[in-house]
Design a protein around this motif. Structure first.
Motif, PDB file in Angstrom:
ATOM      1  N   SER A 123       3.387   1.396   4.672  1.00 40.95           N
ATOM      2  CA  SER A 123       3.464   0.788   3.348  1.00 40.95           C
ATOM      3  C   SER A 123       4.804   0.107   3.116  1.00 40.95           C
ATOM      4  CB  SER A 123       3.191   1.826   2.264  1.00 40.95           C
ATOM      5  OG  SER A 123       4.164   2.832   2.323  1.00 40.95           O
ATOM      6  N   ARG A 124       5.877   0.690   3.680  1.00 40.38           N
ATOM      7  CA  ARG A 124       7.190   0.063   3.540  1.00 40.38           C
ATOM      8  C   ARG A 124       7.508  -0.872   4.693  1.00 40.38           C
ATOM      9  NH1 ARG A 124       9.206   1.145  -1.618  1.00 40.38           N
ATOM     10  NH2 ARG A 124       8.924   3.337  -2.091  1.00 40.38           N
ATOM     11  N   GLU A 166       9.045   8.254   0.857  1.00 44.38           N
ATOM     12  CA  GLU A 166       7.640   8.196   1.294  1.00 44.38           C
ATOM     13  C   GLU A 166       7.166   9.572   1.751  1.00 44.38           C
ATOM     14  OE1 GLU A 166       6.365   4.706   0.439  1.00 44.38           O
ATOM     15  OE2 GLU A 166       5.207   5.517   2.130  1.00 44.38           O
TER      16      GLU A 166
END
Ligand SMILES: [Zn+2]
Length: 613
Positions: free
Chosen positions: A50-51, A508
């Motif tokens: 996601s990052r 995260e």
């Protein structure tokens, strides 16, 4: 319009890019693996889809985006990583695009800045009063004047902004000085030179361009003796080899490379005529170092301070070199002297002899294991065997292994079958993933650093918390933590520095923690951080008071005591403030929890008192 970098990033997924090099396993919303850059048994290398970032939480503690990953694993610079990934993504690079221009310009500015700094330092060495003392010191250590000139040694004056003032006068910006690793920016106002009152050794790349510096204290012992440039666009300690630009042709001609630990050792060796000599500065040997040396020769002669017992960085470096196909020999340096001392005290001839008499690594290990031990005594026998079995185990060649087993059997008067039986039981730590891992000495984190990381990661999960901190409270953060905090608060992009990518992935991972009470955790961490900082300040004052008392400087003591009391008073007030703040917020959220929390904080207060007594 998208830049090349953004275009590449949008087309490639970090999980695929990293997954091409190492095996990734799914871990919740993230992926994990054993880190390819350091030796480890557990998997502390994480990738966040996601990052689009990676980070190693183990020994090397590094991270970043796909570009940084390719740079590290392929051992290439940014421009080459850009080419590799553009190819993968099917993006045709516009050579004159802004990205290229930017990297090129930044590089050029830093090269220019470092070159001028080097000239500044050499002028200081020649002209300033303390600089002349530094020359005296170097001459006393046996260095010739022309050697000092050849190696462009310099002196960083004992002022806070001597170099930066000069560079700014030459049209450089503060940011450039920081990027080059020569300046430190504490906050908006405070800015100063990294190197002060030190003899300066420029570190050059293979083309003799200055890429960084080592600064050495020479007139006092109370500070770190050596200080190195941090990693920058131009300087990466995992691939910097001191003296390689001067040594490379000689290494190729003589077909071996002498590796020493210190810059001064390296310089002195060149002065004696052994010019195929280099030093690793401020780090253990890495695969990147070995890759560079291998271009010139596969024969290494080590002049390191070594012992058999500890599984130290040196030994790992040797294993790594052998695994990468190097023939390793070792110079026995008698009584724990370094090469510079030997050259100074016993003469140049002695050093040349020692280099020529370097022993193959296994012979050296055997010599070391038998040294100061009596093979007739049972206790010593046992020690010798336990030292040497892991060494024997690592010998790939059966004939060579047999040779050493028989040697041992003969000297210890033990049957060689018995040694072979024991040898089967020995397990050696397998190094993971090809020869590309980096041997690294992890920096231990302080409690304070960990608290700051917690607060930042938690703030990312609950950005509203950012507004609860007053300016004064942010002041206690370290500069890099403060920088990230302000970015979160102002909803700015955090970028992909090592530190920010680390914090992003850390948060995260926190998402996966069940029952995490972000709010509570955040308050707890902040209180602890503030207490810790106050405690450090109190300890410092207590020390100072004690030493002033000893000196009989009672006026100073009185003043320090006032400071001390004020600190304790402030401490109490601040604590009240934090508690009030968190309480107000909580009261809005859930009324019923209030009492518990009050109890909690007053308990902490008592502990605090106890500590200060
Ligand atoms: Zn790692």
């Amino acid at each position: 319009m998208n830049s090349d970098i953004e275009e590449i990033k949008s087309r490639l997924n970090i999980v695929d890019v990293v997954g091409n090099y190492i095996k990734l396993e799914k871990a919740g919303i993230n992926y994990r693996a054993r880190c390819p850059f350091h030796n480890e048994k557990s998997a502390s290398f994480f990738v966040s889809p996601s990052r689009q970032l990676w980070h190693c939480f183990g020994g090397c503690n590094e991270g970043g985006d796909i570009f940084k990953f390719v740079m590290k694993i392929e051992g290439v610079d940014f421009v080459d990583a850009l080419k590799i990934l553009a190819d993968k993504a099917g993006v045709a690079l516009k050579k004159d695009s802004e990205d290229w221009q930017k990297v090129k310009n930044e590089r050029q500015i830093l090269i220019d800045l470092l070159e001028r700094s080097c000239k500044f330092y050499t002028a200081q060495l020649e002209k300033s009063k303390t600089g002349k003392e530094a020359i005296e010191y170097l001459l006393k250590r046996g260095m010739k004047e022309e050697t000092i000139k050849d190696w462009r040694l310099g002196y960083a004056p004992d002022t806070w902004t001597g170099l930066s003032d000069y560079l700014i006068g030459q049209g450089f910006k503060r940011e450039d000085i920081v990027s080059a690793g020569l300046g430190i920016k504490k906050d908006l106002q405070k800015f100063f030179d990294r190197f002060r009152s030190r003899i300066m050794f420029p570190i050059c790349d293979l083309n003799s361009q200055v890429s960084g510096f080592t600064g050495r204290i020479f007139n006092s012992d109370d500070e770190a003796k050596y200080l190195n440039t941090p990693n920058t666009l131009l300087y990466d300690k995992s691939r910097a080899l001191y003296g390689m630009d001067k040594a490379k042709m000689e290494v190729r001609q003589k077909d071996f490379c002498v590796l020493v630990e210190g810059n001064v050792d390296c310089i002195m060796s060149h002065q004696t005529g052994i010019k195929n000599c280099i030093a690793v500065s401020g780090t253990a040997l890495t695969p990147l170092h070995l890759g560079i040396i291998k271009r010139y020769s596969s024969n290494l002669v080590l002049a390191f301070d070594m012992d058999l017992a500890g599984n130290n960085a040196t030994k790992k470096g040797i294993d790594l070199a052998m695994k990468n196909g190097f023939n390793v020999k070792v110079i026995s340096m008698m009584v724990e002297k370094d090469p510079a001392d030997i050259i100074l005290l016993e003469g140049e001839e002695k050093w040349r002899d020692l280099v020529n008499l370097a022993k193959p690594i296994n012979e050296f290990y055997f010599e070391l294991a038998f040294k100061n031990r009596n093979p007739e005594l049972f206790e010593d026998k046992k020690k010798i065997i336990s030292d040497l079995l892991p060494i024997l185990k690592k010998i790939d060649n059966n004939i060579e292994q047999s040779y050493w087993i028989e040697n041992m059997s003969h000297r210890l008067k033990i049957k060689d079958e018995d040694i072979r039986t024991e040898l089967k039981k020995v397990k050696i730590e397998e190094n993971n993933i090809s020869g590309k891992e980096v041997v690294n000495i992890p920096d231990k984190k302080t409690r304070r650093e960990m608290l700051e990381e917690d607060i930042l990661s938690l703030t990312l999960l609950e950005p509203l918390k950012a507004s609860e901190l007053t300016e004064e409270m942010i002041e206690v953060f370290s500069p890099e933590a403060k920088d990230i905090f302000l970015k979160i608060k102002n909803k700015e992009d955090l970028g992909v520095s090592d530190y920010s990518s680390y914090i992003l992935i850390r948060s995260e991972l926190m998402k996966g923690v069940e029952d995490l009470l972000v709010n509570e955790e955040w308050n707890k961490c902040l209180t602890e951080l503030q207490n810790l900082i106050k405690k450090q300040e109190r300890d410092r004052l207590t020390q100072e008071i004690k030493s002033k008392e000893k000196d009989g400087a009672f006026a100073d003591v009185k003043e320090l005591l006032l400071k001390f009391n004020k600190l304790i008073k402030n401490n109490e007030e601040n604590k009240k403030e934090v508690n009030q703040k968190s309480e107000t917020k909580k009261a809005v959220e859930e009324d019923s929890e209030k009492e518990n929390s009050e109890e909690g904080s007053s308990k902490e207060g008592q502990e605090e008192e106890k500590e200060s007594n």
